[in-house]
Design a protein around this motif. Structure first.
Motif, short mmCIF file in Angstrom:
data_model
loop_
_atom_site.label_atom_id
_atom_site.label_comp_id
_atom_site.label_asym_id
_atom_site.label_seq_id
_atom_site.Cartn_x
_atom_site.Cartn_y
_atom_site.Cartn_z
N ASN A 1 0.84 -1.18 0.00
CA ASN A 1 0.00 0.00 0.00
C ASN A 1 0.88 1.23 0.00
OD1 ASN A 1 -2.29 1.56 -0.06
ND2 ASN A 1 -3.21 0.64 1.76
N HIS B 1 -5.17 -1.74 -0.15
CA HIS B 1 -3.90 -2.41 -0.43
C HIS B 1 -3.98 -3.21 -1.73
CE1 HIS B 1 -6.06 -5.73 1.57
NE2 HIS B 1 -5.29 -6.52 0.84
N ARG B 2 -2.81 -3.49 -2.26
CA ARG B 2 -2.70 -4.29 -3.49
C ARG B 2 -2.05 -5.62 -3.18
NH1 ARG B 2 1.19 -3.06 -8.73
NH2 ARG B 2 0.42 -4.78 -10.02
N LYS C 1 -4.27 -0.60 -4.71
CA LYS C 1 -5.15 -1.44 -5.52
C LYS C 1 -5.64 -0.74 -6.79
CE LYS C 1 -9.18 -4.43 -5.21
NZ LYS C 1 -10.19 -4.99 -4.32
N THR D 1 -5.79 1.19 -10.18
CA THR D 1 -4.86 1.11 -11.32
C THR D 1 -3.91 2.30 -11.38
OG1 THR D 1 -6.54 -0.10 -12.55
CG2 THR D 1 -4.73 0.82 -13.82
N ARG E 1 -0.78 1.94 -8.89
CA ARG E 1 0.03 0.73 -8.94
C ARG E 1 1.42 1.09 -9.44
NH1 ARG E 1 -3.69 -4.05 -11.53
NH2 ARG E 1 -5.26 -4.00 -9.90
#
Length: 179
Positions: A37, A50-51, A82, A84, A87
């Protein structure tokens, strides 16, 4: 003749020394699962989730003693948030000074340099730096599990995002094999 024998002995001992040191260096591969994150300052005005992503790479361990060694790795890692547009995928170079707490447990700490591999112009800096800490547990002589945490030391957003700053933070759960 005396010089020739001395040179032969020095070359022999040097060769033996280098070959011994080379055998002590361990190489390997590692893959991991990321939970990352971004920490925004000031706080984000949007839902900053978070991703989940992956990381993989290769490493080398260079021993200094029985318990202390240097581990350096080159890994690709999916990080950021998270959404796009927040990222960021990186080519990471963590360098950890590691200490073997026991035969199966090792702790490491050090810096990490990162090169962004995502988009060319996306509002992120190309190079970032982090601090990384980790713990490794040897399951067998060659296979290990590890847990790492990295926290960004530099702002990952470029100057166009001012006054906002963001720092990457990442938890990585990994498995690897030493060759």
């Amino acid at each position: 003749m005396k010089k020739l024998i001395t040179i032969a002995l020095v070359v022999s001992f040097t060769t033996i020394g280098f070959s011994q040191a080379k055998q002590d260096i361990k190489y390997g591969v590692r893959a991991g699962y990321n939970i990352s994150n971004l920490d925004f300052d000031p706080d984000a005005t949007f839902d900053n989730q978070h991703r989940n992503g992956f990381a993989f790479g290769g490493f080398a361990e260079i021993p200094f003693s029985e318990k202390v060694f240097l581990m350096t790795e080159l890994q690709w890692s999916a990080e950021g948030g998270k959404a796009t547009d927040i990222r960021a995928d990186y080519l990471n170079l963590p360098v950890q000074l590691r200490y073997a707490i026991s035969e199966n447990l090792t702790f490491g700490l050090g810096p990490q340099a990162s090169l962004k591999t995502w988009k060319n112009r996306d509002g992120f800096e190309t190079f970032t730096f982090s601090a990384v800490a980790g713990i490794e547990y040897m399951i067998t002589v060659d296979i290990f599990l590890d847990l790492r945490y990295s926290y960004g030391l530099t702002n990952i957003l470029d100057d166009a995002a001012a006054p906002f700053e963001a720092k990457n933070n990442n938890i990585q759960i990994g498995i690897g094999i030493k060759i």
